[in-house]
Design an enzyme around this catalytic site. Structure first.
Site, PDB file in Angstrom:
ATOM      1  N   PHE A 127       0.855  -1.187   0.000  1.00 37.44           N
ATOM      2  CA  PHE A 127       0.000   0.000   0.000  1.00 37.44           C
ATOM      3  C   PHE A 127       0.890   1.234   0.000  1.00 37.44           C
ATOM      4  O   PHE A 127       1.560   1.525   0.996  1.00 37.44           O
ATOM      5  CB  PHE A 127      -0.890  -0.033   1.249  1.00 37.44           C
ATOM      6  CG  PHE A 127      -1.989   0.995   1.276  1.00 37.44           C
ATOM      7  CD1 PHE A 127      -3.206   0.749   0.642  1.00 37.44           C
ATOM      8  CD2 PHE A 127      -1.830   2.192   1.945  1.00 37.44           C
ATOM      9  CE1 PHE A 127      -4.235   1.681   0.688  1.00 37.44           C
ATOM     10  CE2 PHE A 127      -2.845   3.126   1.995  1.00 37.44           C
ATOM     11  CZ  PHE A 127      -4.053   2.877   1.364  1.00 37.44           C
ATOM     12  N   GLY A 251      -7.135  -0.955   8.323  1.00 36.88           N
ATOM     13  CA  GLY A 251      -5.744  -1.143   8.710  1.00 36.88           C
ATOM     14  C   GLY A 251      -5.522  -0.832  10.178  1.00 36.88           C
ATOM     15  O   GLY A 251      -4.748  -1.512  10.873  1.00 36.88           O
ATOM     16  N   GLN A 345      10.251  -5.154  32.921  1.00 36.43           N
ATOM     17  CA  GLN A 345      10.479  -4.877  34.339  1.00 36.43           C
ATOM     18  C   GLN A 345      10.310  -6.132  35.191  1.00 36.43           C
ATOM     19  O   GLN A 345      11.071  -6.368  36.124  1.00 36.43           O
ATOM     20  CB  GLN A 345       9.506  -3.784  34.812  1.00 36.43           C
ATOM     21  CG  GLN A 345       9.903  -3.121  36.119  1.00 36.43           C
ATOM     22  CD  GLN A 345      11.103  -2.208  35.975  1.00 36.43           C
ATOM     23  OE1 GLN A 345      11.568  -1.945  34.873  1.00 36.43           O
ATOM     24  NE2 GLN A 345      11.617  -1.739  37.097  1.00 36.43           N
ATOM     25  N   GLU A 372       0.074   2.988  10.393  1.00 34.60           N
ATOM     26  CA  GLU A 372      -1.290   3.384   9.987  1.00 34.60           C
ATOM     27  C   GLU A 372      -1.785   4.635  10.707  1.00 34.60           C
ATOM     28  O   GLU A 372      -2.955   4.764  11.040  1.00 34.60           O
ATOM     29  CB  GLU A 372      -2.298   2.241  10.239  1.00 34.60           C
ATOM     30  CG  GLU A 372      -1.822   0.850   9.896  1.00 34.60           C
ATOM     31  CD  GLU A 372      -1.422   0.676   8.441  1.00 34.60           C
ATOM     32  OE1 GLU A 372      -1.462   1.649   7.682  1.00 34.60           O
ATOM     33  OE2 GLU A 372      -1.056  -0.444   8.065  1.00 34.60           O
TER      34      GLU A 372
END
Length: 394
Positions: A127, A251, A345, A372
């Site tokens: 795209f 998307g 962590q 996106e």
């Protein structure tokens, strides 16, 4: 007012497919992650298996060889696939979330008949929107498409940047400027379906990235690329940006679903580690501040899953979901970032070492807040639509 819901695959059949997919992810894809990372590519046999399973044509209508999933079902598939390394989702999600959506929303009957069967069979799409000098700002788009003086086609020139799947794509949906300027806003941008083997199309070497090994991005260079008139999506100029934005909603749902699935993988890893790692003579899972990080992560993942269920149901009912898709993507991607940070962590010093998964989760997740549409751009978009709705009395 009656509301029509997108039917999708039969519920029982879909549940069986999802169960099969979950086993495939855990028994096939996760064990192959070491090879994917070492070679920075998905093995060819796994790509072939994914095509055989129909993952490249999930939302292509059944009449054209696809699975015919609705958006709710598609998002669940993405979430399931995203439990494994991100490259597995990346290679097929552009097909489904972006290219197929644009064909569905803007393609002519002839374009659907030509491209849907190819996508369902496993053609890989990319795209092409972002450029070296423009991303969210379409007004700065430099790629041009001018009428071919020798026929009814077009000649495209320009460069696209950070294009997922570009190095091995079969077809690209390329956004290009067909007018110097036009009204309404963004009417100067049109969309073109461009086979990647068209003379004049080339790609750069894949970019080296922080994470997401096996998923490839690169530039696309278009040098006097001649395409026929029917390469213009919908055979209408000035509609490209609108189709692109409609595709980006799907998307963004895909990225939100991927963030949610990957956060779940990271949390499961941390839960296992916390029960195995001993300190002061007992598992660190017994320590309340470790439990706080685990519970906060589970709560946020649950919230993202609830958002996903809501926004996809709205899409399937035919509602306008620009705000909702953006909000889901923002929350889920930011949530994933918080979860993987907690996971590092919980692992402690081991979380900073490449031999443990936590370090990879941390690097892989960072791009979800950029893909996106960045968090900041989407926050502006949400606010813009809020203000527009308020002014309209909605």
């Amino acid at each position: 007012m009656s509301v029509t819901t997108a039917p999708g695959m039969d519920a029982e059949t879909f549940d069986q497919f999802l169960d099969q997919l979950e086993r495939y992810v855990r028994e096939r894809l996760i064990p192959a992650e070491t090879e994917v990372i070492a070679n920075d590519r998905i093995p060819d046999d796994i790509v072939a298996e994914m095509k055989e399973m129909g993952l490249f044509g999930l939302t292509v209508p059944e009449d054209f060889g696809g699975a015919g999933l609705n958006t709710t079902q598609y998002a669940k598939v993405v979430q399931t696939m995203a439990y494994a390394a991100p490259a597995y989702r990346s290679i097929f999600s552009i097909n489904v979330g972006m290219f197929n959506s644009a064909i569905k929303n803007g393609g002519t009957d002839a374009q659907k008949a030509e491209w849907w069967p190819r996508i369902a069979e496993g053609a890989i799409a990319c795209f092409g929107l972002t450029e070296p000098g423009s991303g969210s700002d379409s007004a700065a788009m430099a790629t041009t498409a001018r009428p071919d003086p020798e026929g009814n086609g077009w000649i495209i020139n320009g460069t696209k940047r950070y294009i997922t799947n570009a190095p091995h794509a079969d077809v690209g949906l390329i956004m290009a400027r067909t007018e110097k300027d036009a009204q309404p806003k963004n009417a100067h941008v049109s969309a073109f379906i461009v086979p990647m083997d068209t003379p004049g199309v080339s790609t750069s070497s894949p970019d080296k990235k922080m994470g997401q090994a096996g998923s490839h991005i690169s530039d696309i260079m278009l040098d006097d690329v001649h395409v026929p008139g029917d390469a213009l999506l919908g055979e209408q100029t000035g509609q490209g940006f609108r189709f692109a934005m409609m595709s980006l909603d799907n998307g963004r749902i895909s990225v939100g679903a991927a963030s949610t699935g990957y956060a779940r993988r990271a949390l499961d890893s941390a839960l296992k580690y916390a029960n195995e790692r001993q300190a002061f003579g007992e598992p660190i899972a017994n320590f309340q501040l470790i439990q706080q990080m685990l519970s906060e992560s589970w709560t946020e993942i649950y919230a993202a899953e609830a958002m996903m269920a809501d926004v996809t149901a709205r899409v399937d009912r035919g509602e306008n979901t620009v705000k909702h898709a953006a909000a889901f993507k923002v929350f889920a991607s930011e949530m994933c970032g918080r979860v993987v940070d907690r996971v590092v962590q919980i692992y402690g010093g081991a979380g900073y070492l490449a031999e443990y998964d936590a370090e990879r989760f941390f690097r892989d997740a960072r791009i979800y807040r950029i893909y996106e549409g960045t968090t900041q751009i989407l926050q502006l978009q949400i606010a813009k639509h809020m203000l527009r709705d308020y002014a309209a009395g909605l």
